[in-house]
Design a protein around this motif. Structure first.
Motif, PDB file in Angstrom:
ATOM      1  N   TYR A  74      11.096  12.778   4.579  1.00 19.33           N
ATOM      2  CA  TYR A  74       9.794  12.585   4.687  1.00 19.33           C
ATOM      3  C   TYR A  74       9.586  11.428   3.681  1.00 19.33           C
ATOM      4  CZ  TYR A  74       4.979  13.974   5.718  1.00 19.33           C
ATOM      5  OH  TYR A  74       3.753  13.825   5.787  1.00 19.33           O
ATOM      6  N   ILE A  75      10.491  10.773   3.046  1.00 18.31           N
ATOM      7  CA  ILE A  75      10.088   9.755   2.158  1.00 18.31           C
ATOM      8  C   ILE A  75       9.509   8.590   2.778  1.00 18.31           C
ATOM      9  CG2 ILE A  75      11.215   8.012   0.442  1.00 18.31           C
ATOM     10  CD1 ILE A  75      13.334  10.100   0.127  1.00 18.31           C
ATOM     11  N   GLY A  76       8.293   8.261   1.942  1.00 16.21           N
ATOM     12  CA  GLY A  76       7.538   7.341   2.643  1.00 16.21           C
ATOM     13  C   GLY A  76       6.106   7.769   3.312  1.00 16.21           C
ATOM     14  N   GLN A  77       6.195   9.226   3.861  1.00 21.13           N
ATOM     15  CA  GLN A  77       5.022   9.672   4.355  1.00 21.13           C
ATOM     16  C   GLN A  77       4.076  10.625   3.777  1.00 21.13           C
ATOM     17  OE1 GLN A  77       7.837   9.823   8.557  1.00 21.13           O
ATOM     18  NE2 GLN A  77       6.003  10.795   8.545  1.00 21.13           N
ATOM     19  N   GLU A  78       4.596  10.606   2.330  1.00 21.49           N
ATOM     20  CA  GLU A  78       4.138  11.693   1.433  1.00 21.49           C
ATOM     21  C   GLU A  78       2.575  11.775   1.586  1.00 21.49           C
ATOM     22  OE1 GLU A  78       6.186   9.179   0.255  1.00 21.49           O
ATOM     23  OE2 GLU A  78       7.919  10.140  -0.519  1.00 21.49           O
ATOM     24  N   ALA A  79       1.822  10.634   1.707  1.00 14.19           N
ATOM     25  CA  ALA A  79       0.308  10.707   1.411  1.00 14.19           C
ATOM     26  C   ALA A  79      -0.302  11.581   2.571  1.00 14.19           C
ATOM     27  CB  ALA A  79      -0.203   9.384   1.334  1.00 14.19           C
ATOM     28  N   VAL A  80       0.351  11.419   3.737  1.00 15.37           N
ATOM     29  CA  VAL A  80      -0.212  12.226   4.887  1.00 15.37           C
ATOM     30  C   VAL A  80      -0.450  13.826   4.558  1.00 15.37           C
ATOM     31  CG1 VAL A  80      -0.086  12.948   7.376  1.00 15.37           C
ATOM     32  CG2 VAL A  80       0.728  10.613   6.491  1.00 15.37           C
ATOM     33  N   VAL A  81       0.682  14.444   4.312  1.00 16.81           N
ATOM     34  CA  VAL A  81       0.626  16.051   4.083  1.00 16.81           C
ATOM     35  C   VAL A  81      -0.111  16.239   2.639  1.00 16.81           C
ATOM     36  CG1 VAL A  81       2.643  16.509   2.576  1.00 16.81           C
ATOM     37  CG2 VAL A  81       2.165  17.703   4.762  1.00 16.81           C
ATOM     38  N   VAL A  82      -0.065  15.329   1.769  1.00 23.99           N
ATOM     39  CA  VAL A  82      -0.944  15.654   0.446  1.00 23.99           C
ATOM     40  C   VAL A  82      -2.421  15.297   0.895  1.00 23.99           C
ATOM     41  CG1 VAL A  82      -1.070  14.960  -1.900  1.00 23.99           C
ATOM     42  CG2 VAL A  82       1.189  15.170  -0.962  1.00 23.99           C
ATOM     43  N   GLY A  83      -2.509  14.249   1.302  1.00 27.12           N
ATOM     44  CA  GLY A  83      -4.091  14.289   1.769  1.00 27.12           C
ATOM     45  C   GLY A  83      -4.764  15.084   2.460  1.00 27.12           C
ATOM     46  N   ASP A 242      -2.435   5.624   2.384  1.00 27.46           N
ATOM     47  CA  ASP A 242      -3.581   5.755   1.525  1.00 27.46           C
ATOM     48  C   ASP A 242      -3.986   7.198   1.296  1.00 27.46           C
ATOM     49  OD1 ASP A 242      -5.791   5.756  -0.261  1.00 27.46           O
ATOM     50  OD2 ASP A 242      -6.635   3.796   0.362  1.00 27.46           O
ATOM     51  N   VAL A 243      -3.627   7.951   0.424  1.00 31.09           N
ATOM     52  CA  VAL A 243      -3.978   9.375   0.165  1.00 31.09           C
ATOM     53  C   VAL A 243      -5.520   9.666   0.468  1.00 31.09           C
ATOM     54  CG1 VAL A 243      -3.848   9.552  -2.352  1.00 31.09           C
ATOM     55  CG2 VAL A 243      -3.252  11.543  -0.748  1.00 31.09           C
ATOM     56  N   ARG A 244      -6.309   8.582  -0.099  1.00 27.31           N
ATOM     57  CA  ARG A 244      -7.698   8.901  -0.047  1.00 27.31           C
ATOM     58  C   ARG A 244      -8.322   8.769   1.221  1.00 27.31           C
ATOM     59  NH1 ARG A 244      -8.886   3.970  -4.010  1.00 27.31           N
ATOM     60  NH2 ARG A 244      -7.890   3.077  -2.155  1.00 27.31           N
ATOM     61  N   ALA A 245      -7.787   7.961   1.935  1.00 26.66           N
ATOM     62  CA  ALA A 245      -8.012   7.639   3.551  1.00 26.66           C
ATOM     63  C   ALA A 245      -7.827   8.816   4.202  1.00 26.66           C
ATOM     64  CB  ALA A 245      -7.716   6.428   3.902  1.00 26.66           C
ATOM     65  N   VAL A 246      -6.770   9.306   3.997  1.00 32.55           N
ATOM     66  CA  VAL A 246      -6.217  10.548   4.632  1.00 32.55           C
ATOM     67  C   VAL A 246      -7.222  11.680   4.343  1.00 32.55           C
ATOM     68  CG1 VAL A 246      -4.395  12.276   4.860  1.00 32.55           C
ATOM     69  CG2 VAL A 246      -3.730   9.916   4.561  1.00 32.55           C
ATOM     70  N   ARG A 247      -7.610  11.889   2.948  1.00 27.94           N
ATOM     71  CA  ARG A 247      -8.338  13.111   2.525  1.00 27.94           C
ATOM     72  C   ARG A 247      -9.751  12.664   3.380  1.00 27.94           C
ATOM     73  NH1 ARG A 247     -10.571  14.502  -2.924  1.00 27.94           N
ATOM     74  NH2 ARG A 247     -11.923  12.766  -2.280  1.00 27.94           N
ATOM     75  N   ASP A 248     -10.252  11.723   3.450  1.00 34.23           N
ATOM     76  CA  ASP A 248     -11.705  11.550   4.046  1.00 34.23           C
ATOM     77  C   ASP A 248     -11.441  11.881   5.241  1.00 34.23           C
ATOM     78  OD1 ASP A 248     -13.183  10.549   1.937  1.00 34.23           O
ATOM     79  OD2 ASP A 248     -12.570   8.424   2.433  1.00 34.23           O
ATOM     80  N   ALA A 249     -10.487  11.448   6.182  1.00 33.78           N
ATOM     81  CA  ALA A 249     -10.541  11.665   7.389  1.00 33.78           C
ATOM     82  C   ALA A 249     -10.266  13.249   7.924  1.00 33.78           C
ATOM     83  CB  ALA A 249      -9.411  10.800   8.225  1.00 33.78           C
ATOM     84  N   GLN A 269      -1.156   6.483  10.513  1.00 37.06           N
ATOM     85  CA  GLN A 269      -0.378   5.395  10.493  1.00 37.06           C
ATOM     86  C   GLN A 269       0.638   5.194   9.055  1.00 37.06           C
ATOM     87  OE1 GLN A 269      -3.367   2.412  11.722  1.00 37.06           O
ATOM     88  NE2 GLN A 269      -2.632   2.643  13.500  1.00 37.06           N
ATOM     89  N   THR A 270       1.820   5.673   9.358  1.00 34.60           N
ATOM     90  CA  THR A 270       2.591   5.706   8.318  1.00 34.60           C
ATOM     91  C   THR A 270       3.877   5.281   8.538  1.00 34.60           C
ATOM     92  OG1 THR A 270       3.407   7.396   6.711  1.00 34.60           O
ATOM     93  CG2 THR A 270       3.408   8.181   9.005  1.00 34.60           C
ATOM     94  N   TYR A 271       5.053   5.535   7.671  1.00 30.39           N
ATOM     95  CA  TYR A 271       6.257   4.921   7.939  1.00 30.39           C
ATOM     96  C   TYR A 271       7.594   5.627   7.080  1.00 30.39           C
ATOM     97  CZ  TYR A 271       9.372   0.762   8.176  1.00 30.39           C
ATOM     98  OH  TYR A 271      10.536   0.082   8.718  1.00 30.39           O
TER      99      TYR A 271
END
Ligand SMILES: Cc1ncc(C[n+]2csc(CCOP(=O)(O)OP(=O)(O)O)c2C)c(N)n1
Ligand SMILES: [Mg+2]
Length: 353
Positions: A74-83, A242-249, A269-271
Protein backbone atom coordinates in the motif's frame (compact mmCIF):
# COMPACT_ATOMS: atom_id res chain seq x y z
CA UNK A 1 -14.45 16.74 16.21
CA UNK A 2 -17.51 18.63 15.02
CA UNK A 3 -17.60 19.53 11.37
CA UNK A 4 -19.06 22.96 12.15
CA UNK A 5 -16.05 23.86 14.28
CA UNK A 6 -13.71 23.79 11.29
CA UNK A 7 -12.35 26.94 9.62
CA UNK A 8 -12.44 25.78 6.03
CA UNK A 9 -13.39 22.68 4.13
CA UNK A 10 -11.30 20.59 1.76
CA UNK A 11 -9.50 21.05 -1.50
CA UNK A 12 -11.67 18.66 -3.38
CA UNK A 13 -13.89 18.99 -6.41
CA UNK A 14 -17.47 17.87 -6.08
CA UNK A 15 -20.05 16.54 -8.47
CA UNK A 16 -22.55 16.68 -5.67
CA UNK A 17 -24.71 19.19 -7.48
CA UNK A 18 -26.80 16.27 -8.75
CA UNK A 19 -28.94 16.87 -5.68
CA UNK A 20 -30.07 20.27 -4.58
CA UNK A 21 -29.51 19.39 -0.91
CA UNK A 22 -26.07 17.84 -1.52
CA UNK A 23 -22.91 19.71 -0.53
CA UNK A 24 -21.87 21.92 -3.43
CA UNK A 25 -18.51 22.11 -5.10
CA UNK A 26 -18.01 25.79 -5.76
CA UNK A 27 -17.16 26.83 -2.22
CA UNK A 28 -14.53 24.12 -1.86
CA UNK A 29 -12.82 24.23 -5.21
CA UNK A 30 -9.28 25.57 -4.86
CA UNK A 31 -9.75 26.26 -1.15
CA UNK A 32 -7.22 24.99 1.31
CA UNK A 33 -7.90 21.96 3.48
CA UNK A 34 -8.61 22.47 7.17
CA UNK A 35 -5.33 22.76 9.08
CA UNK A 36 -4.53 19.98 11.51
CA UNK A 37 -3.71 20.73 15.13
CA UNK A 38 -0.25 19.73 16.32
CA UNK A 39 -1.63 16.56 17.90
CA UNK A 40 -3.51 15.63 14.73
CA UNK A 41 -0.37 16.06 12.62
CA UNK A 42 1.61 13.92 15.06
CA UNK A 43 -1.09 11.23 15.00
CA UNK A 44 -1.32 11.25 11.20
CA UNK A 45 2.48 11.07 10.90
CA UNK A 46 2.69 8.18 13.31
CA UNK A 47 -0.07 6.17 11.65
CA UNK A 48 1.13 6.71 8.10
CA UNK A 49 4.74 5.95 8.99
CA UNK A 50 3.62 2.80 10.78
CA UNK A 51 1.93 1.57 7.61
CA UNK A 52 4.94 2.46 5.46
CA UNK A 53 7.51 0.76 7.68
CA UNK A 54 5.27 -2.28 8.06
CA UNK A 55 4.90 -2.56 4.29
CA UNK A 56 8.63 -2.08 3.68
CA UNK A 57 9.31 -4.88 6.13
CA UNK A 58 6.70 -7.10 4.49
CA UNK A 59 8.40 -6.44 1.14
CA UNK A 60 11.76 -7.49 2.61
CA UNK A 61 10.31 -10.61 4.17
CA UNK A 62 8.69 -11.54 0.87
CA UNK A 63 12.10 -11.18 -0.79
CA UNK A 64 13.58 -13.52 1.83
CA UNK A 65 10.99 -16.16 1.00
CA UNK A 66 9.21 -15.85 4.34
CA UNK A 67 5.93 -14.76 2.75
CA UNK A 68 4.32 -16.88 0.06
CA UNK A 69 1.43 -16.27 -2.29
CA UNK A 70 0.16 -12.84 -3.18
CA UNK A 71 1.27 -9.68 -1.43
CA UNK A 72 0.07 -6.23 -2.53
CA UNK A 73 1.76 -3.28 -0.86
CA UNK A 74 0.00 0.00 0.00
CA UNK A 75 3.11 2.23 0.00
CA UNK A 76 2.20 5.71 -1.30
CA UNK A 77 -1.50 5.46 -0.48
CA UNK A 78 -1.22 5.84 3.31
CA UNK A 79 -3.02 9.21 3.58
CA UNK A 80 -6.26 7.72 2.26
CA UNK A 81 -6.86 5.19 4.96
CA UNK A 82 -5.45 7.33 7.77
CA UNK A 83 -7.50 10.42 6.81
CA UNK A 84 -10.67 8.31 6.51
CA UNK A 85 -10.04 6.70 9.85
CA UNK A 86 -9.65 10.11 11.52
CA UNK A 87 -13.25 10.92 10.58
CA UNK A 88 -14.79 7.58 11.57
CA UNK A 89 -16.50 6.67 14.82
CA UNK A 90 -16.15 3.43 16.70
CA UNK A 91 -18.51 0.91 15.17
CA UNK A 92 -18.17 2.11 11.58
CA UNK A 93 -17.19 -0.84 9.41
CA UNK A 94 -14.32 -1.06 6.94
CA UNK A 95 -14.10 -3.44 4.00
CA UNK A 96 -11.59 -3.45 1.14
CA UNK A 97 -9.84 -5.53 -1.52
CA UNK A 98 -6.50 -7.33 -1.38
CA UNK A 99 -4.29 -4.23 -0.85
CA UNK A 100 -5.39 -4.35 2.73
CA UNK A 101 -2.55 -4.26 5.30
CA UNK A 102 -2.80 -0.48 5.72
CA UNK A 103 -6.54 -0.66 6.33
CA UNK A 104 -6.04 -3.26 9.01
CA UNK A 105 -3.35 -1.28 10.82
CA UNK A 106 -5.45 1.90 10.61
CA UNK A 107 -8.37 -0.02 12.16
CA UNK A 108 -6.11 -0.83 15.13
CA UNK A 109 -5.46 -4.47 14.30
CA UNK A 110 -2.32 -5.85 15.88
CA UNK A 111 0.82 -5.59 13.71
CA UNK A 112 2.08 -8.96 15.00
CA UNK A 113 -1.17 -10.68 14.03
CA UNK A 114 -1.11 -9.14 10.55
CA UNK A 115 2.56 -9.98 9.91
CA UNK A 116 2.17 -13.53 11.24
CA UNK A 117 -0.75 -14.02 8.88
CA UNK A 118 1.46 -12.94 5.99
CA UNK A 119 3.98 -15.61 6.94
CA UNK A 120 1.22 -18.20 7.50
CA UNK A 121 1.82 -18.72 11.20
CA UNK A 122 -0.39 -19.88 14.05
CA UNK A 123 -0.59 -16.44 15.65
CA UNK A 124 -1.81 -14.82 12.44
CA UNK A 125 -5.18 -13.11 12.47
CA UNK A 126 -6.67 -15.95 10.41
CA UNK A 127 -4.60 -18.56 12.28
CA UNK A 128 -2.14 -18.61 9.38
CA UNK A 129 -4.71 -19.99 6.97
CA UNK A 130 -5.75 -16.84 5.12
CA UNK A 131 -2.63 -14.94 4.13
CA UNK A 132 -2.32 -11.37 2.94
CA UNK A 133 -5.76 -11.09 1.31
CA UNK A 134 -7.92 -12.82 3.90
CA UNK A 135 -7.95 -11.26 7.33
CA UNK A 136 -10.92 -10.10 9.40
CA UNK A 137 -11.60 -8.63 12.81
CA UNK A 138 -15.12 -8.38 14.12
CA UNK A 139 -13.71 -6.63 17.19
CA UNK A 140 -12.23 -3.84 15.04
CA UNK A 141 -15.13 -3.97 12.57
CA UNK A 142 -12.83 -4.92 9.69
CA UNK A 143 -14.55 -7.19 7.18
CA UNK A 144 -11.62 -8.13 4.90
CA UNK A 145 -9.50 -8.54 2.75
CA UNK A 146 -11.09 -9.74 -0.60
CA UNK A 147 -9.22 -11.18 -3.57
CA UNK A 148 -12.08 -11.00 -6.08
CA UNK A 149 -11.96 -7.56 -7.64
CA UNK A 150 -15.10 -5.59 -6.73
CA UNK A 151 -16.64 -8.31 -4.54
CA UNK A 152 -16.32 -6.18 -1.44
CA UNK A 153 -18.52 -3.46 -2.93
CA UNK A 154 -21.71 -5.50 -2.70
CA UNK A 155 -20.63 -6.87 0.70
CA UNK A 156 -19.94 -3.35 1.98
CA UNK A 157 -23.36 -2.31 0.73
CA UNK A 158 -24.78 -5.24 2.69
CA UNK A 159 -23.04 -3.99 5.84
CA UNK A 160 -24.74 -0.64 5.24
CA UNK A 161 -28.07 -2.41 4.76
CA UNK A 162 -27.63 -4.05 8.17
CA UNK A 163 -26.85 -0.66 9.74
CA UNK A 164 -29.96 0.82 8.16
CA UNK A 165 -32.12 -2.13 9.25
CA UNK A 166 -30.83 -1.87 12.82
CA UNK A 167 -30.89 1.96 12.86
CA UNK A 168 -27.55 1.82 14.67
CA UNK A 169 -26.08 5.06 13.23
CA UNK A 170 -23.03 3.25 11.85
CA UNK A 171 -21.53 3.79 8.42
CA UNK A 172 -19.90 1.27 6.10
CA UNK A 173 -16.63 2.51 4.59
CA UNK A 174 -16.27 0.49 1.41
CA UNK A 175 -12.95 0.81 -0.43
CA UNK A 176 -12.20 -0.30 -3.98
CA UNK A 177 -9.84 0.55 -6.82
CA UNK A 178 -10.12 2.37 -10.14
CA UNK A 179 -10.10 -1.00 -11.90
CA UNK A 180 -12.80 -2.44 -9.66
CA UNK A 181 -14.93 0.62 -10.42
CA UNK A 182 -15.59 -0.86 -13.88
CA UNK A 183 -17.20 -3.99 -12.44
CA UNK A 184 -20.92 -4.62 -12.97
CA UNK A 185 -21.83 -5.43 -9.38
CA UNK A 186 -20.59 -2.00 -8.32
CA UNK A 187 -23.51 -0.39 -10.15
CA UNK A 188 -26.10 -2.84 -8.86
CA UNK A 189 -24.83 -1.92 -5.41
CA UNK A 190 -25.00 1.83 -6.16
CA UNK A 191 -28.60 1.46 -7.27
CA UNK A 192 -29.71 -0.35 -4.14
CA UNK A 193 -27.71 1.90 -1.84
CA UNK A 194 -29.34 5.05 -3.20
CA UNK A 195 -32.78 3.51 -3.51
CA UNK A 196 -32.77 2.48 0.16
CA UNK A 197 -30.62 5.39 1.38
CA UNK A 198 -27.99 3.10 2.85
CA UNK A 199 -25.17 4.60 4.95
CA UNK A 200 -22.16 3.67 2.83
CA UNK A 201 -19.17 5.76 1.77
CA UNK A 202 -17.71 4.31 -1.42
CA UNK A 203 -14.02 5.18 -1.36
CA UNK A 204 -12.53 4.70 -4.82
CA UNK A 205 -8.77 4.56 -4.43
CA UNK A 206 -7.69 5.81 -7.84
CA UNK A 207 -3.99 4.94 -7.89
CA UNK A 208 -3.97 5.34 -11.70
CA UNK A 209 -3.41 1.68 -12.53
CA UNK A 210 -5.26 -1.61 -12.41
CA UNK A 211 -2.39 -4.11 -12.48
CA UNK A 212 -0.47 -2.79 -15.53
CA UNK A 213 -3.38 -0.94 -17.15
CA UNK A 214 -3.52 2.83 -16.85
CA UNK A 215 -6.92 4.35 -16.06
CA UNK A 216 -7.10 6.12 -19.41
CA UNK A 217 -6.75 2.79 -21.25
CA UNK A 218 -9.54 1.05 -19.34
CA UNK A 219 -12.09 3.65 -18.32
CA UNK A 220 -14.52 5.59 -20.51
CA UNK A 221 -15.24 7.95 -17.61
CA UNK A 222 -12.01 8.73 -15.78
CA UNK A 223 -13.65 11.10 -13.29
CA UNK A 224 -14.66 8.49 -10.77
CA UNK A 225 -16.54 10.96 -8.60
CA UNK A 226 -19.16 10.99 -11.39
CA UNK A 227 -19.69 7.25 -11.38
CA UNK A 228 -22.79 7.61 -9.18
CA UNK A 229 -24.40 10.40 -11.22
CA UNK A 230 -27.07 8.27 -12.87
CA UNK A 231 -28.10 7.01 -9.42
CA UNK A 232 -28.09 10.52 -7.89
CA UNK A 233 -25.18 9.64 -5.60
CA UNK A 234 -23.02 12.68 -4.81
CA UNK A 235 -19.30 12.39 -5.31
CA UNK A 236 -16.06 14.30 -4.88
CA UNK A 237 -12.53 14.11 -6.22
CA UNK A 238 -10.09 14.40 -3.34
CA UNK A 239 -6.32 14.92 -3.14
CA UNK A 240 -5.61 11.51 -1.64
CA UNK A 241 -1.97 12.40 -1.00
CA UNK A 242 -2.98 15.11 1.52
CA UNK A 243 -4.28 13.54 4.72
CA UNK A 244 -6.05 16.79 5.67
CA UNK A 245 -8.06 16.92 2.44
CA UNK A 246 -8.95 13.26 2.94
CA UNK A 247 -10.23 13.87 6.46
CA UNK A 248 -12.27 16.90 5.37
CA UNK A 249 -13.96 14.95 2.59
CA UNK A 250 -14.44 11.93 4.86
CA UNK A 251 -16.25 14.08 7.41
CA UNK A 252 -18.62 15.47 4.79
CA UNK A 253 -19.32 12.02 3.37
CA UNK A 254 -19.77 10.30 6.72
CA UNK A 255 -22.01 13.07 8.01
CA UNK A 256 -24.13 12.74 4.85
CA UNK A 257 -24.55 9.04 5.54
CA UNK A 258 -25.27 9.45 9.25
CA UNK A 259 -27.99 11.97 8.46
CA UNK A 260 -29.78 9.25 6.52
CA UNK A 261 -29.22 10.85 3.11
CA UNK A 262 -27.83 7.68 1.51
CA UNK A 263 -24.48 6.76 -0.04
CA UNK A 264 -21.60 9.07 -1.00
CA UNK A 265 -18.65 8.56 -3.35
CA UNK A 266 -15.12 9.79 -2.66
CA UNK A 267 -12.59 9.43 -5.46
CA UNK A 268 -9.21 9.48 -3.74
CA UNK A 269 -6.54 10.53 -6.21
CA UNK A 270 -3.54 8.63 -5.03
CA UNK A 271 -0.55 6.62 -6.27
CA UNK A 272 1.13 3.35 -5.45
CA UNK A 273 4.92 3.46 -5.48
CA UNK A 274 5.47 -0.28 -5.76
CA UNK A 275 4.28 -2.67 -8.44
CA UNK A 276 0.77 -4.12 -8.37
CA UNK A 277 2.04 -7.08 -6.36
CA UNK A 278 5.47 -8.35 -5.41
CA UNK A 279 5.84 -10.11 -8.76
CA UNK A 280 5.25 -6.94 -10.83
CA UNK A 281 8.36 -5.09 -12.08
CA UNK A 282 6.04 -2.18 -13.13
CA UNK A 283 7.48 -1.68 -16.61
CA UNK A 284 4.31 0.04 -17.83
CA UNK A 285 5.32 3.36 -16.25
CA UNK A 286 8.52 5.36 -16.13
CA UNK A 287 10.81 5.60 -13.13
CA UNK A 288 10.51 9.38 -13.47
CA UNK A 289 6.76 9.24 -12.96
CA UNK A 290 7.20 7.40 -9.67
CA UNK A 291 10.09 9.60 -8.60
CA UNK A 292 8.08 12.77 -9.26
CA UNK A 293 5.20 11.57 -7.08
CA UNK A 294 7.57 10.62 -4.28
CA UNK A 295 9.42 13.93 -4.41
CA UNK A 296 6.47 16.26 -4.87
CA UNK A 297 3.44 14.61 -3.29
CA UNK A 298 4.55 12.09 -0.70
CA UNK A 299 1.85 12.03 2.01
CA UNK A 300 4.26 11.41 4.87
CA UNK A 301 6.80 14.02 3.77
CA UNK A 302 4.02 16.63 3.69
CA UNK A 303 3.22 16.03 7.35
CA UNK A 304 6.89 15.76 8.28
CA UNK A 305 7.49 19.22 6.80
CA UNK A 306 4.68 20.66 8.93
CA UNK A 307 5.98 18.95 12.06
CA UNK A 308 9.43 20.45 11.56
CA UNK A 309 8.32 23.85 10.23
CA UNK A 310 4.98 24.77 11.76
CA UNK A 311 5.14 22.71 14.95
CA UNK A 312 8.88 23.12 15.62
CA UNK A 313 9.58 19.47 16.31
CA UNK A 314 13.25 18.58 15.91
CA UNK A 315 14.92 15.94 13.74
CA UNK A 316 15.66 14.16 17.02
CA UNK A 317 11.94 14.07 17.92
CA UNK A 318 11.12 12.50 14.57
CA UNK A 319 13.99 10.03 14.82
CA UNK A 320 12.47 8.86 18.08
CA UNK A 321 9.05 8.36 16.45
CA UNK A 322 10.72 6.43 13.63
CA UNK A 323 12.68 4.35 16.15
CA UNK A 324 9.55 3.49 18.14
CA UNK A 325 7.74 2.42 14.98
CA UNK A 326 10.70 0.35 13.77
CA UNK A 327 10.70 -1.45 17.11
CA UNK A 328 7.00 -2.39 16.77
CA UNK A 329 7.55 -3.54 13.19
CA UNK A 330 10.72 -5.51 14.04
CA UNK A 331 8.92 -7.22 16.93
CA UNK A 332 6.10 -8.13 14.56
CA UNK A 333 8.59 -9.52 12.02
CA UNK A 334 10.40 -11.48 14.72
CA UNK A 335 7.16 -13.00 15.94
CA UNK A 336 6.03 -13.77 12.38
CA UNK A 337 9.35 -15.53 11.68
CA UNK A 338 9.44 -17.75 14.77
CA UNK A 339 5.81 -18.46 15.57
CA UNK A 340 5.04 -22.07 14.54
CA UNK A 341 3.02 -22.94 11.47
CA UNK A 342 -0.54 -24.17 12.08
CA UNK A 343 -0.95 -27.78 13.11
CA UNK A 344 -1.97 -29.96 10.11
CA UNK A 345 -5.24 -30.76 11.92
CA UNK A 346 -6.20 -27.11 11.32
CA UNK A 347 -6.83 -28.07 7.70
CA UNK A 348 -10.17 -29.46 8.88
CA UNK A 349 -11.32 -26.52 11.00
CA UNK A 350 -13.06 -23.25 10.03
CA UNK A 351 -14.44 -24.72 6.81
CA UNK A 352 -18.02 -25.16 5.60
CA UNK A 353 -18.87 -28.85 5.56
C1 LIG B 1 -13.11 -10.67 -10.69
C2 LIG B 1 -11.63 -10.52 -10.87
N1 LIG B 1 -11.14 -10.23 -12.08
C3 LIG B 1 -9.80 -10.08 -12.24
C4 LIG B 1 -8.94 -10.27 -11.19
C5 LIG B 1 -7.42 -10.08 -11.39
N2 LIG B 1 -7.04 -8.79 -10.82
C6 LIG B 1 -6.49 -8.74 -9.60
S1 LIG B 1 -6.16 -7.16 -9.15
C7 LIG B 1 -6.73 -6.54 -10.59
C8 LIG B 1 -6.68 -5.05 -10.84
C9 LIG B 1 -7.55 -4.21 -9.93
O1 LIG B 1 -7.10 -2.88 -9.94
P1 LIG B 1 -7.69 -1.75 -9.02
O2 LIG B 1 -9.13 -1.99 -8.76
O3 LIG B 1 -7.35 -0.44 -9.63
O4 LIG B 1 -6.97 -1.92 -7.61
P2 LIG B 1 -5.42 -1.69 -7.22
O5 LIG B 1 -4.73 -3.00 -7.43
O6 LIG B 1 -4.88 -0.62 -8.08
O7 LIG B 1 -5.43 -1.35 -5.77
C10 LIG B 1 -7.17 -7.56 -11.41
C11 LIG B 1 -7.72 -7.34 -12.75
C12 LIG B 1 -9.50 -10.62 -9.94
N3 LIG B 1 -8.75 -10.78 -8.86
N4 LIG B 1 -10.85 -10.70 -9.79
MG1 LIG C 1 -5.83 0.87 -9.18
Amino acid sequence: MALAARKSTGSSKSTASVKSSAPRSASRKNSLPTEFTRDEDIKAYHEMLMIRRFEEKAGQMYGMGLIGGFCHLYIGQEAVVVGMEMAQKEGDQVITGYRDHGHMLACGMDAKGVMAELTGRRGGLSKGKGGSMHMFSVEKQFYGGHGIVGAQVSLGTGLAFANHYRSNGQVSITYFGDGAANQGQVYESFNMAELWKLPVVYVIENNRYAMGTAVSRASAQTDFSKRGLSFNIPGEQVDGMDVRAVRDAAERAIQWCREGKGPYILEMQTYRYRGHSMSDPAKYRSKDEVQKMREEHDPIEQVRARLLGQWKLTEEDLKKVDGDIREIVNDAAEFATHDPEPDPSELWTDILK
